[in-house]
Design a protein around this motif. Structure first.
Motif, PDB file in Angstrom:
ATOM      1  N   ALA A  91     -22.259  16.824  34.019  1.00 18.89           N
ATOM      2  CA  ALA A  91     -23.373  16.240  33.271  1.00 18.89           C
ATOM      3  C   ALA A  91     -24.168  17.435  32.700  1.00 18.89           C
ATOM      4  O   ALA A  91     -23.568  18.361  32.172  1.00 18.89           O
TER       5      ALA A  91
ATOM      6  N   ASP B  39     -25.020  12.389  30.549  1.00 24.54           N
ATOM      7  CA  ASP B  39     -25.976  13.339  29.994  1.00 24.54           C
ATOM      8  C   ASP B  39     -25.906  13.246  28.485  1.00 24.54           C
ATOM      9  O   ASP B  39     -24.925  12.753  27.921  1.00 24.54           O
TER      10      ASP B  39
ATOM     11  N   ARG C 197     -27.497  15.179  24.732  1.00 25.74           N
ATOM     12  CA  ARG C 197     -28.277  16.218  24.062  1.00 25.74           C
ATOM     13  C   ARG C 197     -29.377  15.531  23.249  1.00 25.74           C
ATOM     14  O   ARG C 197     -29.115  14.482  22.626  1.00 25.74           O
TER      15      ARG C 197
ATOM     16  N   ASN D 208     -23.567  13.340  22.028  1.00 28.52           N
ATOM     17  CA  ASN D 208     -22.519  12.682  22.819  1.00 28.52           C
ATOM     18  C   ASN D 208     -22.347  11.234  22.359  1.00 28.52           C
ATOM     19  O   ASN D 208     -21.244  10.687  22.416  1.00 28.52           O
TER      20      ASN D 208
ATOM     21  N   SER E 229     -14.877  17.048  26.183  1.00 25.69           N
ATOM     22  CA  SER E 229     -13.532  16.563  25.818  1.00 25.69           C
ATOM     23  C   SER E 229     -13.282  15.141  26.295  1.00 25.69           C
ATOM     24  O   SER E 229     -12.286  14.524  25.918  1.00 25.69           O
ATOM     25  N   LEU E 230     -14.175  14.616  27.125  1.00 29.44           N
ATOM     26  CA  LEU E 230     -13.917  13.325  27.772  1.00 29.44           C
ATOM     27  C   LEU E 230     -13.750  12.145  26.804  1.00 29.44           C
ATOM     28  O   LEU E 230     -12.810  11.352  26.974  1.00 29.44           O
TER      29      LEU E 230
ATOM     30  N   GLY F 251     -20.021  13.811  27.627  1.00 27.69           N
ATOM     31  CA  GLY F 251     -19.532  14.332  26.353  1.00 27.69           C
ATOM     32  C   GLY F 251     -18.375  15.290  26.563  1.00 27.69           C
ATOM     33  O   GLY F 251     -17.537  15.087  27.436  1.00 27.69           O
TER      34      GLY F 251
END
Ligand code: 6PG
Length: 290
Positions: free
Chosen positions: A188, A104, A106, A116, A78-79, A76
């Protein structure tokens, strides 16, 4: 462990400018047999996104050439937007072969602002490809937010077992893991000094006290990250500079991102010049000076 190479890229071209951080390259804590990281540093994030997009498309094509689905784990932060900005401009990507997991996630509803899944869906999944080349919703493995974090991690491992066809005693090998790094060096949901850094008996672990909110998350563990064929880090901004230099030098549990060194895979850091400033400054010092 070999020394990292660094390329400082202009908008149009990447130039190999050096190979080592001096003594800091020779860390005894780096994984024996791990492949040397490549650092690609860009003045502009648009150029970073373009290079990242091309590399991800090539990784997808490489899986297709093997006649295999493309297994990818996405983070998740800024990627998702940085990835989408480059990847969606690459023509001809067959997203129907993608099998998407989250490096990863949430444990929140999938339409929650912290999800994410939601971030990736809005930036990438919903926009990628058209017709038969789109990602199938069935091939995006989202967390089950109705479960406890512990149950969600166990359920997520089961999805991975089904897709990879690997028993729990083995380790799945992702074609690509896409990671970010927080200013504190976490990657992660593996945070500095946290007991999850030592987990080696599970593919997916849960955390209920994440220092970065929200607190309940699941995360791939280090053995899974380090079994990947490729790991691409994406890291921008001056706030990451100090820990990026540590991650590429003498890594220890204080900078978890530095513990990701795929045993047999490719490791590339896509960074901007603000994030790589300390790393490049250390590299430019005469050998032995730190
Ligand atoms: C998460 C992420 C996390 C992220 C880093 C970097 O869900 O929290 O996967 O590991 O990649 O915190 O985030 P930024 O790119 O936003 O700095």
């Amino acid at each position: 462990m070999q020394a990292p190479s660094v390329q400082v890229a202009s908008a149009a071209a990447a130039v190999l400018v050096g190979t080592c951080l001096g003594r800091r390259c020779a860390s005894s804590q780096q994984r024996v047999g791990a492949v040397a990281p490549t650092v690609r540093s860009f003045a502009e994030t648009a150029a970073l996104s373009e290079a990242l997009g091309r590399a991800v498309a090539e990784a997808s094509a490489a899986a297709a050439r093997r006649g295999a689905p493309f297994t990818v784990a996405i983070s998740g932060g800024s990627l998702p937007k940085l990835l989408a900005a480059g990847l969606l401009r690459v023509p001809g990507v067959d997203y129907s072969s993608w099998r998407v997991f989250f490096a990863d996630e949430r444990v929140v509803p999938l339409d929650h602002a912290d999800s994410n899944y939601k971030a990736c869906d809005e930036a990438l999944f919903s926009r990628a490809g058209s017709g038969a080349s789109k990602i199938s919703a069935d091939h995006i493995y989202a967390v089950d937010p109705s479960l406890s974090a512990e149950q969600a991690a166990a359920a997520y491992s089961k999805h991975m077992q089904a897709v990879f066809g690997v028993p729990p005693s083995g380790t799945p090998e992702f074609d690509l893991v896409l990671l970010g790094m927080g200013p504190d060096g976490h990657t992660a949901s593996l945070f500095p000094g946290h007991p999850l850094l030592d987990v080696s008996d599970r593919w997916v672990a849960h955390i209920e006290d994440s220092p970065k909110l929200p607190p309940k998350r699941i995360t791939l563990t280090l053995p899974v990250l380090n079994a990947a064929r490729r790991v691409f880090f994406v890291c921008t901004g001056a706030g990451k500079a100090a820990n990026l230099a540590v991650a590429l030098g003498t890594a220890d549990g204080s900078v978890p991102a530095g513990l990701v060194k795929p045993t047999n895979g490719e490791l590339v850091w896509y960074v901007d010049d603000a994030a790589s400033a300390d790393y490049r400054a250390a590299k430019a010092k005469p050998s032995g000076e730190h």
